[in-house]
Design an enzyme around this catalytic site. Structure first.
Site, PDB file in Angstrom:
ATOM      1  CD  GLU A  86      -2.809   1.132   2.457  1.00 11.02           C
ATOM      2  OE1 GLU A  86      -4.000   1.429   2.277  1.00 11.02           O
ATOM      3  OE2 GLU A  86      -2.346   0.801   3.574  1.00 11.02           O
ATOM      4  CE  LYS A 105      -7.749   1.892   2.907  1.00 11.14           C
ATOM      5  NZ  LYS A 105      -6.612   1.940   3.845  1.00 11.14           N
ATOM      6  CB  CYS A 110      -4.922  -1.345   4.208  1.00  9.84           C
ATOM      7  SG  CYS A 110      -4.506  -1.168   5.951  1.00  9.84           S
TER       8      CYS A 110
END
Length: 297
Positions: free
Chosen positions: A39, A122, A157
């Site tokens: 990430e 995200k 994540c």
């Protein structure tokens, strides 16, 4: 398949781009057809978000935004050229800056011809991230692309711990999934943020979806730990190491033994797509249909 467990050149876009290209070449030299990065590997996870108030973070924030990459920018083009040169697919975690100066926790999938076939952001940056990153668009984020190495999807994540997102992605019949994570040397006393909890969620994703999952992570080196240990409170909130890279099979088990938590390198495994299961099909042996690739972005 190669999953990165490495330390970026913290908050330095140019230097981390160079290291990215070096790792791409190494993975290809070792026979990998895919390399997956953690990430916001580019330019490193903003560890400072967890270590002080926004006033204390101000200088770090300015540096970080300046060193976030632009889609179609020079760093993107250099990495795409490296993918083409070495004939390897790159799943890159990147802090992406848009024309308005906002930044996003993004993932770009660049195929072996150098074409970017997926660019996602995200959906909901979590906890401290939400004070810094903008949210992604749900209409362009939950996508699986068909490639020469199988159908591939990606999440970042905490997205792996959101049941609705998992349900949507599992319905898209991924064969290979990239679960990108940061370094787990942050706030070690916070058990829900630990490597154990989050890798359990990742192995569960693999078993639930009956797919292979590459879970790359970052490593915190001694120099960064020292920089952010200037007070006793901060020293308790950051530790060196923190690498927890895994490659999980459709049974949720490790395909290959993981690296040491402070080891900088690549975790490489050979996978057999015939072992992939379709979670929503009553016949686990039925083939996975090809999906149309997302248009180049």
């Amino acid at each position: 398949m190669a999953a990165v467990q490495s330390e970026p050149v913290w908050f330095d876009l140019a230097a981390t781009t160079e290291k990215t290209i070096t790792l791409i070449a190494e993975a290809a030299r070792k026979g990998a057809r895919v390399i997956a990065f953690p990430e916001v590997w580019l330019p490193g996870y903003p560890v400072f978000l967890w270590l002080g108030d926004e006033q204390w973070q101000a200088d770090y924030r300015r540096t970080y935004i300046k060193n976030s990459a632009e889609h179609g920018g020079p760093e993107h083009k250099r990495i795409a050229a490296a993918a083409r040169e070495h004939g390897i697919m790159v799943v890159l975690g990147v802090s992406e800056r848009d024309a308005e100066g906002r930044i996003f926790i993004a993932q770009w999938i660049i195929d072996e011809s150098g074409k970017t076939i997926l660019a996602r952001r995200k959906l909901k940056p979590s906890n401290a991230e939400g004070t810094f990153y903008a949210a992604g668009d749900p209409n362009t984020n939950l996508i699986v692309v068909d490639t020469n190495v199988g159908t591939i999807g990606a999440l970042n994540c905490s997205e792996h711990k959101r049941p609705l997102l998992r349900h949507i992605m599992l319905g898209l019949n991924e064969q290979i999934h990239v679960a990108a994570w940061p370094a787990f040397g942050l706030v070690p006393e916070n058990i829900p943020m630990s490597a154990k909890v989050n890798m359990n969620a990742t192995s569960g994703y693999a078993a639930e979806g009956g797919m292979f999952v590459l879970a790359p992570t970052q490593v915190i080196g001694a120099a960064l730990q020292k920089e952010f240990s200037d007070t006793p409170e901060r020293a308790r909130m950051i530790s060196s190491g923190g690498g927890a890279t895994h490659i999980f099979g459709p049974d949720g088990q490790d395909v290959v033994a993981p690296l040491g938590h402070d080891e900088d390198g690549l975790l490489i495994a050979t996978i057999d797509l015939s072992k992939v299961r379709r979670p929503f099909d009553p016949d686990p042996l039925s083939p996975i249909p090809a999906l149309a690739s997302q248009s180049a972005v």
